[in-house]
Design an enzyme around this catalytic site. Structure first.
Site, PDB file in Angstrom:
ATOM      1  N   HIS A   1      -3.835   1.040  -6.413  1.00 57.82           N
ATOM      2  CA  HIS A   1      -4.296   1.566  -5.079  1.00 57.82           C
ATOM      3  C   HIS A   1      -5.575   1.108  -4.574  1.00 57.82           C
ATOM      4  O   HIS A   1      -5.905   0.688  -3.593  1.00 57.82           O
ATOM      5  CB  HIS A   1      -4.117   3.021  -5.196  1.00 57.82           C
ATOM      6  CG  HIS A   1      -4.187   3.802  -3.854  1.00 57.82           C
ATOM      7  ND1 HIS A   1      -5.560   4.541  -3.748  1.00 57.82           N
ATOM      8  CD2 HIS A   1      -3.641   3.772  -2.643  1.00 57.82           C
ATOM      9  CE1 HIS A   1      -5.417   4.745  -2.285  1.00 57.82           C
ATOM     10  NE2 HIS A   1      -4.331   4.313  -1.744  1.00 57.82           N
TER      11      HIS A   1
ATOM     12  N   HIS B   1       0.806  -1.421  -0.062  1.00 57.15           N
ATOM     13  CA  HIS B   1      -0.059   0.097  -0.071  1.00 57.15           C
ATOM     14  C   HIS B   1       0.778   1.280   0.056  1.00 57.15           C
ATOM     15  O   HIS B   1       0.644   2.045  -1.221  1.00 57.15           O
ATOM     16  CB  HIS B   1      -0.958   0.128   1.216  1.00 57.15           C
ATOM     17  CG  HIS B   1      -1.718   1.216   1.353  1.00 57.15           C
ATOM     18  ND1 HIS B   1      -2.515   1.503   2.552  1.00 57.15           N
ATOM     19  CD2 HIS B   1      -2.394   2.026   0.379  1.00 57.15           C
ATOM     20  CE1 HIS B   1      -3.416   2.471   2.091  1.00 57.15           C
ATOM     21  NE2 HIS B   1      -3.253   2.798   1.034  1.00 57.15           N
TER      22      HIS B   1
ATOM     23  N   ILE C   1      -6.873   9.141  -0.878  1.00 54.70           N
ATOM     24  CA  ILE C   1      -7.066   8.871   0.596  1.00 54.70           C
ATOM     25  C   ILE C   1      -6.016   7.617   1.016  1.00 54.70           C
ATOM     26  O   ILE C   1      -5.627   6.933   0.184  1.00 54.70           O
ATOM     27  CB  ILE C   1      -8.523   8.390   0.951  1.00 54.70           C
ATOM     28  CG1 ILE C   1      -8.725   8.345   2.290  1.00 54.70           C
ATOM     29  CG2 ILE C   1      -8.697   7.143   0.278  1.00 54.70           C
ATOM     30  CD1 ILE C   1      -8.550   9.718   3.317  1.00 54.70           C
TER      31      ILE C   1
ATOM     32  N   ASN D   1      -6.459  -0.896  -0.975  1.00 55.55           N
ATOM     33  CA  ASN D   1      -7.001   0.070  -0.193  1.00 55.55           C
ATOM     34  C   ASN D   1      -8.260  -0.106   0.326  1.00 55.55           C
ATOM     35  O   ASN D   1      -8.643  -0.047   1.442  1.00 55.55           O
ATOM     36  CB  ASN D   1      -6.672   1.400  -0.803  1.00 55.55           C
ATOM     37  CG  ASN D   1      -7.025   2.434   0.326  1.00 55.55           C
ATOM     38  OD1 ASN D   1      -6.357   2.924   1.350  1.00 55.55           O
ATOM     39  ND2 ASN D   1      -8.205   3.141   0.164  1.00 55.55           N
TER      40      ASN D   1
ATOM     41  N   HIS E   1       1.588   5.032  -2.928  1.00 56.48           N
ATOM     42  CA  HIS E   1       1.561   6.275  -2.472  1.00 56.48           C
ATOM     43  C   HIS E   1       3.181   6.719  -2.839  1.00 56.48           C
ATOM     44  O   HIS E   1       3.171   7.957  -3.180  1.00 56.48           O
ATOM     45  CB  HIS E   1       1.440   6.486  -0.911  1.00 56.48           C
ATOM     46  CG  HIS E   1       0.051   6.426  -0.507  1.00 56.48           C
ATOM     47  ND1 HIS E   1      -0.754   7.379  -0.092  1.00 56.48           N
ATOM     48  CD2 HIS E   1      -0.869   5.274  -0.414  1.00 56.48           C
ATOM     49  CE1 HIS E   1      -1.915   7.061   0.249  1.00 56.48           C
ATOM     50  NE2 HIS E   1      -2.152   5.443   0.084  1.00 56.48           N
TER      51      HIS E   1
END
Length: 856
Positions: A708, A517, A856, A712, A522
Site C-alpha cells: 500500500h 491501489h 488513508i 499510495n 484496500h
C-alpha cells in the site's frame, strides 16, 4: 496475605485508568460554519465543561476484575467487587494528547488469584475512549497491563458488559480454564447474529456485498451493479451495515446514509489525526466540488505555464466567492486561501528540479519501475502478445505490432534475440480496457494501450512503440482497430508520440487507482480484518501479530464507498472509466490470486524475476536496477522473517496449527465468506502447516503495509503534476488531413491540454491525492507499535526489536543506493530518489514511509 508495597493499600490493588472523553462540542464547532469569535467562546465554555466533567467522571465509571487463576462454582473466573474511578491524575507522565489518568483501587485477597480480565460499566450517557488499565504490584506477580483502545458507551446499550483482557497471549487450548468462557463470549459479541441495522455504538463485524455504491432512487444514472455474490461481478466482501434496501427500482441496493456504519472501534472520531485526513476528504466531497465548479470561469488550461501557476500563484478568487469560503471554515485548510488566492498546491516532487523532465522517454519508462504504479510491467515472453479476452465475444484482440516496427529501435537485435535475452517488456492494459471502451468513449475518448520497451545495456528501459486500439465499429466484425505510434523527438511526430504516451498514462493512472491501489490493497484486506475480529481473540498470538495492520482500514474503506468510489463520487467524476470504474476492478478481481500477492511470487509471475534457490530471496531480478523490487524484496524478507520468528514462539508443529480452533475458523471464514466468490480456487493455502501460516500472515502484512505504501504515497509527488499523470483523456489522436490535426501542428501544448484532464477535474484530482499522499502526525510505521506493552511475552518483544533493527538497516541501504550514480532508475531525469519503501517518515508529503496499515 502477602505484604503489599507502598503503591497498594491494605487488601487493595492499585490501578491507573487512562481514557479520553468524547469531544462532542468540539466536533460540532469544527463542522459548523460560525464566526471565529463565537467558535472561540464555545471552545472556552467547552474547556470548562471538560474540567467539570473530569471532576465528576470518576463517580460514574466502574470496573470489576476477573481472575485468570481462580474459578467460581461454575468453573469461570471469579469476578471481583465493583470499584469506581477515584481522583484525577493531572500530572501523570507519558500521556498522549487529550488523555486523562485516574486512580482506582480494587479489593483483593489471596483467594482471588491473578487478574486476567476486567469488566467496565459506563453509567454516563456520553461515551468515552478507554485507552488502558495498569495494575501495579500484584502480589507474587508484579505489574499487569490491559491495552484497551475502545469506545465504551452507557452500559445499557450492551447485552453483556464490556470486557477487556490482559496483554497475555494464549492459544485456545492453552487458555486458563477460568477465562475460556469470557474469551468465547467476547468473540460471540463481535460476530453478532447477522440481523438488524447496525447502531453507532456496536462493535459487530459481519460481511456484505458491495451493494451500497449506487443510489437507484436518484435515477437510472446512479444505478450500479452489485459487486460480489455472482460470477459476473465477483468482489471481496465489506463490513455489513444492515441498512434498508432502496425502493422499487432496485430491491438489492442499500439505501445511502449520511454516515456509513463501521464497528465503533474502527472509527476514532478526531482522536487520531489520520481520521482528520479522512474528515478532510469528506469535506472536499460535500462542499469543495460544487465550489470548484463555480470558481472555474473557463475549463481549459491554455498553456503548461498556466498549470504550473497552481503551485506558484494559485487561482485568483472572484470577490463573490470570498464570503462563501468564509462561511465554510472546514474548507480553509484544504483550500489554503489567503483571502485572494486559493488552491495554491505544494510543488510536486517530480517538478522541483526540472519542469520538463517528465516529457522524456527515459522518465516515462522509469516510472514503470520506480513510480507510483511499479507492479504492472511484465517481461514479454511471446510475440506478438496474445489477448486473453474471449474471441467469441470480442473477436481477435491480439497485438498487431510488427517485428519491423520494434526492430527500428532494438540496437541491432532482432525481436527473437531480444526475447531470448530477456530484454523485451510490455505495459499492457489492452484486455482491461477493451471490454469497456465502447461505454467509456460515450463520455470520453480513450484507447486500450500496449507499450513495448527494451532493456538497454545501461539498465534503463527504452520505449519502442505504443499500440493504441479501439473496438471495431459495431456493424463490422468483432475485433480491434489498432495503430502503432513510434518514438519521435521533433516535428508533429513528436507531438503525436507525446499524446500516445498520455493515453498510456491515462490507462495507467486509472488502473493504478482502481486496481493496484483500491482493489489490491484496500478491498482485499478488509475481509481478513473482519474475519480476524470475528474469530481470533485478542488473547490469540496471531491477533496480536495482525491487528496493527488493520488500523483504520475498514474506516477509510467505508469513506471511499461513501464519497470516492460511489456513483457520482470523486473517482467517477475525474477518472476515465467514469461510472464503469469499480465494475472494471471486479473484472480484474476474477483473476486475483492470494498467493501471488507475495512479492517474490508476483515478480516471477510477471517475468521480472527468475527462480534461483542459490540466490538471495530465491530468485534473480531480470532488471537489476528495479527500485520497487530491490527495496521491496528486502522489506518482504524482513516481514517474513519477523513472522517466522514470532509464529515459532507459539506453534511447535504443524499439528498445533491444525488443532487451533480459532485459527482454523478464522482462515475458513476469510476464504469462504470474505473472498466467497473465489473460495473454490485451488490456490488457497489450506492452513495445515506452520509454513502456510507464515506465508498467509506475511502476505497480509506485506499487502497492508509495504504494498500500500508503494502505490499510495507517491500519488501527489508524481500525479500532483497533471501533465505527468493525467487521469482522463477527451480526444483521440487527430488524423492527418483534419482540422484537429492542423490545430495540433500549430499549437502542440493546446492539443495536449485539450486531450488530458481539464482544469476543474484537475483541481479535484490534486485536492484528493494530496490528502491521500500525506502521513498523519500519529502514524505508526512498520516495526513500531502504538503501545510498548502490546504483549507481555518478552520473547515476542525481543524478536520484534530485531525486526525494527532490520528495517532500520534496510533504510540505510536504500539511502546508499539512491546515492549510487550507476543506478539510473533510482533517481531519473526528474531527480526524485526512490524512497517509497523507506520504512520511516515524518508527518506530511514526504514520499517515504511504510505505515503498518492502510490508514488513508
Amino acid at each position: 496475605m502477602p505484604s503489599f508495597s507502598n503503591k497498594c493499600q491494605k487488601n487493595k490493588i492499585q490501578g491507573t485508568v487512562v481514557l479520553m472523553f468524547k469531544n462532542d462540542l468540539h466536533l460540532n464547532i469544527h463542522h459548523a460554519g460560525i464566526s471565529g469569535a463565537l467558535r472561540g467562546l464555545l471552545n472556552t465554555i467547552f474547556r470548562h465543561a471538560v474540567d467539570d466533567l473530569t471532576a465528576l467522571f470518576h463517580k460514574q465509571v466502574s470496573l470489576s476484575l476477573v481472575s485468570a487463576t481462580k474459578s467460581d462454582e461454575n468453573g469461570n473466573g471469579k469476578i471481583g467487587k465493583e470499584s469506581y474511578l477515584e481522583n484525577h491524575l493531572p500530572t501523570f507522565p507519558t500521556l498522549g494528547a487529550r488523555q486523562k489518568a485516574f486512580n482506582i483501587h480494587f479489593e483483593y485477597d489471596a483467594d482471588f488469584g491473578i487478574p486476567g480480565a476486567f469488566y467496565v460499566r459506563n453509567h454516563k450517557h456520553t461515551e468515552f475512549f478507554l485507552v488502558s488499565l495498569t495494575l501495579e504490584d500484584i502480589p507474587n506477580h508484579g505489574t499487569i497491563h490491559f491495552i484497551c483502545n475502545s469506545w465504551v458507551y452507557n452500559y445499557k446499550n450492551y447485552k453483556k458488559d464490556r470486557i477487556f483482557f490482559t496483554n497475555n497471549v494464549f492459544l485456545p487450548n492453552k487458555t486458563p480454564a477460568s477465562l475460556v468462557k469470557y474469551r468465547e463470549e467476547e468473540l460471540e459479541n463481535l460476530r453478532g447474529d447477522g440481523t438488524g441495522e447496525r447502531k453507532e455504538y456496536e462493535r459487530i463485524y459481519d460481511y456484505d456485498v458491495y451493494n451500497d455504491l449506487g443510489n437507484p432512487d436518484r435515477g437510472e444514472e446512479y444505478c450500479r451493479p452489485i459487486l460480489g455474490g455472482s460470477s459476473t461481478y465477483p468482489y471481496p466482501r465489506r463490513v455489513r451495515t444492515g441498512r434498508k434496501h432502496t425502493g422499487d427500482k432496485d430491491l438489492k441496493s442499500e439505501t445511502p446514509a449520511e454516515e456509513t456504519y463501521v464497528p465503533r472501534d474502527e472509527n476514532f472520531g478526531l482522536l487520531k489525526s489520520s481520521n482528520f485526513l479522512i474528515y478532510k476528504i469528506k469535506s472536499l466531497g460535500q462542499n469543495l466540488l460544487p465550489l470548484l465548479e463555480s470558481l472555474i470561469s473557463h475549463h481549459e488550461f491554455h498553456s503548461f505555464e498556466e498549470v504550473r501557476q497552481l503551485y506558484e500563484g494559485g487561482i485568483k478568487l472572484p470577490t463573490n466567492m470570498l464570503s462563501k469560503i468564509a462561511h465554510l471554515p472546514a474548507l480553509k485548510e484544504i483550500l489554503r486561501t489567503d483571502g485572494e488566492n486559493v488552491l495554491k498546491f505544494p510543488p510536486p516532487q517530480a517538478t522541483k528540479v526540472s519542469k520538463s523532465a517528465w516529457m522524456t522517454d527515459e522518465e516515462f519508462a522509469r516510472e514503470m519501475l520506480a513510480g507510483v504504479n511499479p507492479c504492472v510491467i511484465r517481461r514479454l515472453r511471446e510475440f506478438p502478445p496474445q489477448s486473453t479476452l474471449d474471441a467469441t465475444i470480442y473477436g481477435d484482440q491480439n497485438s498487431e505490432v510488427s517485428k519491423q516496427e520494434l526492430e527500428i529501435n532494438l540496437d541491432g537485435l532482432t525481436v527473437e534475440e531480444a526475447l531470448n535475452a530477456n530484454r523485451l517488456f510490455i505495459l499492457d492494459y489492452h484486455d482491461t480496457f477493451m471490454p469497456y471502451l465502447e461505454r467509456i468513449n460515450k463520455i470520453a475518448k480513450a484507447y486500450a494501450t500496449r507499450t513495448f520497451l527494451f532493456l538497454m545495456d545501461d539498465g534503463k528501459l527504452k520505449p519502442l512503440a505504443i499500440e493504441l486500439s479501439l473496438p471495431r465499429p459495431s456493424e463490422d466484425q468483432h475485433g480491434a482497430v489498432s495503430k502503432v505510434i513510434l518514438p519521435a523527438l521533433e516535428g508533429v511526430e513528436s507531438t503525436i508520440w507525446l499524446l500516445a504516451k498520455a493515453h498510456v498514462i491515462v490507462n495507467d493512472s486509472c488502473y493504478h487507482q482502481l486496481i493496484s491501489h483500491w482493489l489490491n490493497t484496500h478491498a482485499v484486506i478488509e475481509p481478513f480484518s473482519i474475519a480476524t475480529n470475528r474469530h481470533l481473540s485478542v488473547l490469540h498470538p496471531i491477533n496480536k501479530l495482525l491487528h496493527p495492520h488493520y488500523r483504520d482500514t475498514i474506516n477509510i474503506n467505508g469513506l471511499a464507498r461513501h464519497g470516492l468510489i460511489n456513483a457520482g463520487g470523486i473517482i467517477e467524476k475525474s477518472f476515465l472509466p467514469g461510472p464503469n470504474s469499480v465494475e472494471m476492478s471486479s473484472a480484474v478481481y476474477k483473476n486475483w490470486v492470494f498467493t501471488d500477492q507475495a512479492l517474490p511470487a508476483d515478480l516471477v509471475k510477471r517475468g521480472l524475476a527468475i527462480e534461483d534457490p542459490s540466490s538471495p530471496y530465491g530468485l534473480n531480478l531480470v532488471i537489476k536496477d528495479y527500485p520497487y523490487a530491490v527495496d521491496g524484496l528486502e522489506i518482504w524478507d524482513a516481514i517474513k522473517t519477523w513472522v517466522q520468528d514470532y509464529v515459532s514462539l507459539y506453534y511447535a508443529s504443524d499439528e498445533a496449527v491444525q488443532k487451533d480452533s480459532e485459527l482454523q475458523a478464522w482462515w475458513k471464514e476469510a476464504v469462504e465468506r470474505g473472498h466467497e466468490d473465489l473460495k473454490d480456487k485451488p490456490w488457497w493455502p489450506k492452513m495445515q502447516s506452520i509454513q502456510e501460516l507464515i506465508q498467509c500472515c506475511s502476505i497480509i502484512i506485506w499487502t497492508a503495509s509495504a504494498l500500500h505504501a508503494a502505490v499510495n504515497f507517491g500519488q501527489y509527488p508524481y500525479g500532483g503534476y497533471i501533465l505527468n499523470r493525467p487521469t482522463l483523456s477527451r480526444k483521440l489522436i487527430p488524423e492527418k488531413g483534419t482540422e484537429e490535426y492542423d490545430e495540433m501542428v500549430k499549437n502542440p501544448q493546446k492539443a495536449y491540454l485539450g486531450t488530458i484532464t481539464p482544469k476543474y477535474k484537475t483541481l479535484v484530482d490534486l485536492s484528493v491525492i494530496e490528502i491521500l499522499s500525506r502521513h498523519a502526525s500519529d502514524e505508526v510505521y512498520l516495526g513500531q507499535r502504538d503501545n510498548p506493552n502490546w504483549t507481555s511475552d518478552s520473547r515476542a518483544l525481543k524478536v520484534f526489536k530485531k525486526f525494527g533493527s532490520k528495517l532500520a538497516e534496510i533504510e540505510g541501504k536504500i539511502h546508499e543506493r539512491n546515492k549510487d550514480s550507476s543506478l539510473s532508475n533510482r533517481v531519473g531525469p526528474v531527480e526524485l530518489p526512490y524512497t517509497l519503501l523507506a520504512p520511516s517518515s515524518t508527518e506530511g508529503l514526504t514520499f517515504r514511509g511504510i505505515p503498518n496499515s492502510i490508514s488513508i
